[in-house]
Motif scaffolding. Structure first.
Motif, PDB file in Angstrom:
ATOM      1  N   LEU A 243      11.647  59.812 -21.953  1.00  0.00           N
ATOM      2  CA  LEU A 243      11.429  61.034 -22.723  1.00  0.00           C
ATOM      3  C   LEU A 243      11.349  60.680 -24.200  1.00  0.00           C
ATOM      4  CD1 LEU A 243      11.381  64.151 -23.164  1.00  0.00           C
ATOM      5  CD2 LEU A 243      13.895  64.052 -23.206  1.00  0.00           C
TER       6      LEU A 243
ATOM      7  N   THR B 173      11.077  62.465 -27.878  1.00  0.00           N
ATOM      8  CA  THR B 173      11.085  63.714 -28.635  1.00  0.00           C
ATOM      9  C   THR B 173      10.208  63.553 -29.873  1.00  0.00           C
ATOM     10  OG1 THR B 173      13.072  63.092 -29.898  1.00  0.00           O
ATOM     11  CG2 THR B 173      13.404  64.271 -27.808  1.00  0.00           C
TER      12      THR B 173
ATOM     13  N   THR C 226       7.764  65.587 -25.958  1.00  0.00           N
ATOM     14  CA  THR C 226       7.922  66.952 -26.471  1.00  0.00           C
ATOM     15  C   THR C 226       7.089  67.130 -27.733  1.00  0.00           C
ATOM     16  OG1 THR C 226       9.800  66.548 -27.966  1.00  0.00           O
ATOM     17  CG2 THR C 226      10.292  66.924 -25.627  1.00  0.00           C
TER      18      THR C 226
ATOM     19  N   LEU D  93      12.837  70.123 -17.610  1.00  0.00           N
ATOM     20  CA  LEU D  93      13.390  68.819 -17.270  1.00  0.00           C
ATOM     21  C   LEU D  93      14.239  68.887 -16.001  1.00  0.00           C
ATOM     22  CD1 LEU D  93      14.418  67.428 -20.792  1.00  0.00           C
ATOM     23  CD2 LEU D  93      12.421  66.809 -19.420  1.00  0.00           C
TER      24      LEU D  93
ATOM     25  N   ILE E 184      16.636  61.410 -16.673  1.00  0.00           N
ATOM     26  CA  ILE E 184      15.756  60.588 -17.500  1.00  0.00           C
ATOM     27  C   ILE E 184      16.401  59.223 -17.719  1.00  0.00           C
ATOM     28  CG2 ILE E 184      14.500  60.457 -19.671  1.00  0.00           C
ATOM     29  CD1 ILE E 184      13.755  62.873 -17.929  1.00  0.00           C
TER      30      ILE E 184
ATOM     31  N   VAL F  63      15.697  57.849 -23.286  1.00  0.00           N
ATOM     32  CA  VAL F  63      15.283  58.886 -24.238  1.00  0.00           C
ATOM     33  C   VAL F  63      15.135  58.240 -25.610  1.00  0.00           C
ATOM     34  CG1 VAL F  63      15.797  61.107 -25.297  1.00  0.00           C
ATOM     35  CG2 VAL F  63      16.543  60.655 -22.953  1.00  0.00           C
ATOM     36  N   TYR F  64      13.979  58.466 -26.239  1.00  0.00           N
ATOM     37  CA  TYR F  64      13.718  58.002 -27.602  1.00  0.00           C
ATOM     38  C   TYR F  64      13.845  59.243 -28.478  1.00  0.00           C
ATOM     39  CZ  TYR F  64      11.183  55.592 -31.407  1.00  0.00           C
ATOM     40  OH  TYR F  64      10.814  55.001 -32.596  1.00  0.00           O
ATOM     41  N   GLU F  65      14.960  59.358 -29.218  1.00  0.00           N
ATOM     42  CA  GLU F  65      15.335  60.625 -29.835  1.00  0.00           C
ATOM     43  C   GLU F  65      15.392  60.548 -31.356  1.00  0.00           C
ATOM     44  OE1 GLU F  65      15.858  63.887 -30.685  1.00  0.00           O
ATOM     45  OE2 GLU F  65      17.977  63.418 -30.941  1.00  0.00           O
TER      46      GLU F  65
ATOM     47  N   ALA G  45      19.346  65.932 -24.497  1.00  0.00           N
ATOM     48  CA  ALA G  45      19.019  64.577 -24.059  1.00  0.00           C
ATOM     49  C   ALA G  45      20.207  63.944 -23.321  1.00  0.00           C
ATOM     50  CB  ALA G  45      18.620  63.717 -25.252  1.00  0.00           C
TER      51      ALA G  45
ATOM     52  N   SER H  46      20.519  65.312 -19.904  1.00  0.00           N
ATOM     53  CA  SER H  46      19.382  64.998 -19.035  1.00  0.00           C
ATOM     54  C   SER H  46      19.358  63.546 -18.577  1.00  0.00           C
ATOM     55  CB  SER H  46      18.063  65.318 -19.761  1.00  0.00           C
ATOM     56  OG  SER H  46      18.003  66.678 -20.144  1.00  0.00           O
ATOM     57  N   LEU H  47      20.280  62.735 -19.048  1.00  0.00           N
ATOM     58  CA  LEU H  47      20.269  61.323 -18.690  1.00  0.00           C
ATOM     59  C   LEU H  47      20.505  61.103 -17.197  1.00  0.00           C
ATOM     60  CD1 LEU H  47      22.264  59.703 -21.642  1.00  0.00           C
ATOM     61  CD2 LEU H  47      19.824  59.407 -21.143  1.00  0.00           C
TER      62      LEU H  47
ATOM     63  N   LEU I  35      20.125  56.421 -24.113  1.00  0.00           N
ATOM     64  CA  LEU I  35      19.654  57.328 -25.160  1.00  0.00           C
ATOM     65  C   LEU I  35      19.606  56.551 -26.470  1.00  0.00           C
ATOM     66  CD1 LEU I  35      19.002  59.979 -26.594  1.00  0.00           C
ATOM     67  CD2 LEU I  35      21.401  60.632 -26.379  1.00  0.00           C
TER      68      LEU I  35
END
Length: 404
Positions: A202, A204, A228, A258, A266, A269-271, A281, A284-285, A291
């Motif tokens: 994911l 963002t 996103t 999600l 997920i 995650v690249y946040e 995030a 949702s892991l 993350l």
């Protein structure tokens, strides 16, 4: 992080760029010339291309005169003398400069609290070498084109240490996207993402300056990528760079989507947003999910610069999933920078990497041209209107040298 640590790490990271001799690849086999301690520095003025480049005696420059996360309050446009490069420096006439979310962190004094106004603003530029010091002339010459990551980019002319510059074949704004935005995504995913083929990633703010690269690098690793964004136009762009599932969070409920479409969670995650998106995030892991926090732009305009997150239950959530949160700050990875930049430049040259640039052509007041438009460009980015990396054209091609 202490200010001294930030500055020391920044210098280490971008000294990895090095400097190439003219006509060679600056990223291959660079042999640095030892510093000469006994030298007549006035001789550097002999390497100023006054006639060929029409260097004026004064220039426009953005200067931070007040500490504030409000860029317009913190910065003023001033006329100052054009500087002379030192022995190991280049004088670069800027054609394009890059806008970063961290620009307002810098104007707020968050990176180096010991530095008080007035000080220079801007980090990234690309343009033509119009002056240089004697030692610098062993690697560059008048007319060379360079990109750089160094303080004071928001100016018509900038003095840049050779170790913070990299030769480029042409003055294209796309090269600016690689220095920080691209390098952040490349190194973060490679060193901290531990990506494996078939995993779900994911990203963002996926259509932004660094998000666009995270999408492409995750796809190259064989992952299923969710991105996103805030508009259908951005969702369309994400499809063009092979994002598997663009989610326009203004028309779709991100959390519900999600949970419904990715019930197992997920993997990576690249946040970069922070706040409620960071909380989402975490929730949702997947088991053993990672993350990666590369920023938290939602808090940068506040007094503290840090958005609120629900940290009280964080240890429990990570433990239950054997998950992890990994912070990424580019200056901490100097040993990886050279390889990252070289790889990205090769991909771009071969047409295998999209470097989307937003110069404000669709902005209400038009294209970002001239230093005075930096103020508009910062507001434009923080309004979430940009698609790709926001770039300001300091001087149009018709006004600048024909070499550009």
């Amino acid at each position: 992080m202490s200010s001294s640590l930030f500055l020391r790490n920044s210098r280490r990271a971008f000294s990895a760029i090095g400097g190439g001799r003219r006509g060679t690849d600056a990223l291959c086999g660079v042999h640095l010339v030892p510093r000469r301690f006994i030298i007549d520095l006035s001789y550097s003025t002999h390497f100023m291309d006054f006639k060929g480049s029409s260097i004026p005696s004064s220039m426009k420059k953005l200067i931070v005169t007040k500490l504030s996360p409000n860029f317009k309050e913190a910065v003023s446009l001033q006329t100052v003398p054009v500087p002379t490069p030192g022995d190991g420096d280049l004088l670069v006439r800027n054609r394009f400069v890059g806008i970063n979310a961290s620009d307002i962190n810098y104007t707020a004094g968050r990176y180096d609290p010991s530095v008080k106004p007035p000080f220079d603003a801007g980090f990234e530029g690309i343009g033509e070498v119009v002056g240089l010091g004697l030692s610098a002339s062993s690697r560059y010459t008048i007319g060379d084109m360079v990109a750089y990551f160094s303080e004071g980019a928001f100016a018509e002319y900038t003095v840049v240490p050779t170790k913070k510059s990299v030769p480029v074949p042409t003055v294209k704004p796309e090269f600016l996207t690689l220095l920080v935005s691209g390098a952040t995504a490349y190194i973060a995913l490679k060193c901290l993402g531990d990506l494996a083929k078939g995993e779900t990633v994911l990203v963002t703010a996926a259509a932004g300056g660094t998000g666009q690269f995270a999408v492409q690098f995750a796809k190259q690793a064989g992952c299923h990528v969710i991105g996103t964004c805030s508009s259908n136009e951005k969702a369309g762009f994400l499809k063009t760079i092979d994002c598997d599932r663009p989610i326009n969070y203004t028309s779709e409920d991100l959390a519900k989507t999600l949970r419904k479409e990715y019930p197992k969670g997920i993997d990576v995650v690249y946040e970069s947003i922070g706040g409620s998106i960071f909380d989402l995030a975490v929730n949702s892991l997947a088991n053993k999910g990672r993350l990666i926090v590369i920023g938290f732009i939602s808090g940068y305009q506040t007094a503290s610069g840090i958005p609120t997150v629900k940290g009280g239950t964080l240890p429990v959530k990570l433990l239950q999933k054997s998950a992890s949160i990994r912070g990424f700050f580019l200056p901490h990875f100097p040993d990886d920078y050279r390889e990252a930049l070289g790889s990205m430049m090769q991909m771009f040259a071969k047409g295998k990497l999209v470097c989307e640039v937003d110069c404000g052509d669709l902005a209400h007041e038009g294209r970002f041209v001239g230093l005075e438009s930096v103020f508009r460009a910062v507001d434009y980015m923080y309004a979430g209107k940009n698609l790709g990396k926001v770039v300001v054209e300091v001087v149009p091609a018709s006004v600048n040298s024909s070499k550009l």
